[in-house]
Design a protein around this motif. Structure first.
Motif, short mmCIF file in Angstrom:
data_model
loop_
_atom_site.label_atom_id
_atom_site.label_comp_id
_atom_site.label_asym_id
_atom_site.label_seq_id
_atom_site.Cartn_x
_atom_site.Cartn_y
_atom_site.Cartn_z
N SER A 163 -30.90 -57.40 -1.39
CA SER A 163 -29.46 -57.40 -1.10
C SER A 163 -29.18 -57.93 0.31
O SER A 163 -28.16 -58.58 0.54
N VAL A 164 -30.09 -57.65 1.25
CA VAL A 164 -29.95 -58.23 2.59
C VAL A 164 -29.99 -59.75 2.51
O VAL A 164 -29.16 -60.46 3.11
N LYS A 165 -30.95 -60.27 1.74
CA LYS A 165 -31.07 -61.72 1.58
C LYS A 165 -29.82 -62.31 0.93
O LYS A 165 -29.37 -63.40 1.31
N MET A 166 -29.26 -61.61 -0.04
CA MET A 166 -28.01 -62.07 -0.66
C MET A 166 -26.92 -62.23 0.38
O MET A 166 -26.15 -63.21 0.36
N GLY A 167 -26.83 -61.27 1.30
CA GLY A 167 -25.83 -61.35 2.36
C GLY A 167 -26.06 -62.52 3.29
O GLY A 167 -25.13 -63.24 3.66
N VAL A 168 -27.33 -62.75 3.65
CA VAL A 168 -27.67 -63.89 4.52
C VAL A 168 -27.31 -65.21 3.83
O VAL A 168 -26.70 -66.10 4.44
N ASN A 169 -27.67 -65.34 2.57
CA ASN A 169 -27.40 -66.57 1.83
C ASN A 169 -25.90 -66.81 1.67
O ASN A 169 -25.43 -67.96 1.71
#
Length: 216
Positions: A163-169
């Protein structure tokens, strides 16, 4: 207080023993994301609905138990926001001189239970951004006059960091229109034969390498 070191089988066995030992037990608070194993122990002990469980994070296993009521509530630490907001705030600092209004900025903690779980999680899809969450996100202030390069040195290995990566992307996609590039990177040496290493000896060199490569 019991230490389970994120071991699901250990959490399950400890919880079963606690329930047998303490017949008057009303509630269990889980200080990490492994609420599902504790919920399974409560179910096997025939105490579902009698023992309240409060956990952390929005993993699929935990949300399954939220939906059916075995876990009373879980506290979201907003992994998406930890990725998205960090990148947007950093861009605004680099480009516009923006500074935080307080020394330590925290993401919003949402209490998720049977009444509102569908605002945060969808079966088969996982965590998603609700309109309420989108409305509170920071936005880029102005387009950058020079091209900015931002790197997010992250982790993986569980649903929270997904979910962190989703936010970054998501932030990266938005900042394409503001003359900035954002990259997600996993440090060399993070994945080892014995598991995952999130120590400074792995992340320190990754930061130094980013400086050498002239990231902003």
């Amino acid at each position: 207080v019991y230490e389970t070191t994120f071991d699901e089988s250990k959490s399950f066995e400890i919880s079963k023993n606690i329930i047998k030992k303490h017949l008057e037990l009303d509630a269990i608070y889980v200080t990490h994301s492994g609420g599902a194993s504790i919920a399974n122990a409560v179910i096997e002990s025939g105490k579902s609905g009698k023992i309240k469980i409060v956990a952390h994070d929005l993993s699929s296993d935990t949300m399954h138990h939220i939906k059916n009521g075995t876990i009373t509530a879980t506290i979201s630490q907003d992994g998406f926001g930890q990725g998205y907001e960090t990148v947007i705030h950093l861009f605004n600092y680099l480009n516009s001189g923006w500074k935080p209004p307080v020394p330590r900025m925290l993401t919003t903690l949402d209490l998720v239970d049977k009444s509102n779980w569908d605002q945060y999680w969808k079966p088969g899809q996982g965590v998603f951004e609700s309109e309420k969450s989108k409305a509170r996100r920071p936005k880029p202030i102005t387009k950058s006059s020079k091209h900015l390069k931002i790197v997010f040195i992250g982790r993986d290995g569980n649903e929270f960091f997904d979910s962190v990566k989703m936010g970054v992307n998501s932030a990266a996609e938005l900042l394409k229109n503001f003359n900035a590039t954002v990259e997600w990177q996993i440090p060399k040496g993070y994945r080892t034969a014995n598991g995952l290493d999130a120590s400074a000896k792995v992340f320190g060199p990754a930061i130094e390498d980013s400086i050498q490569k002239k990231y902003d």
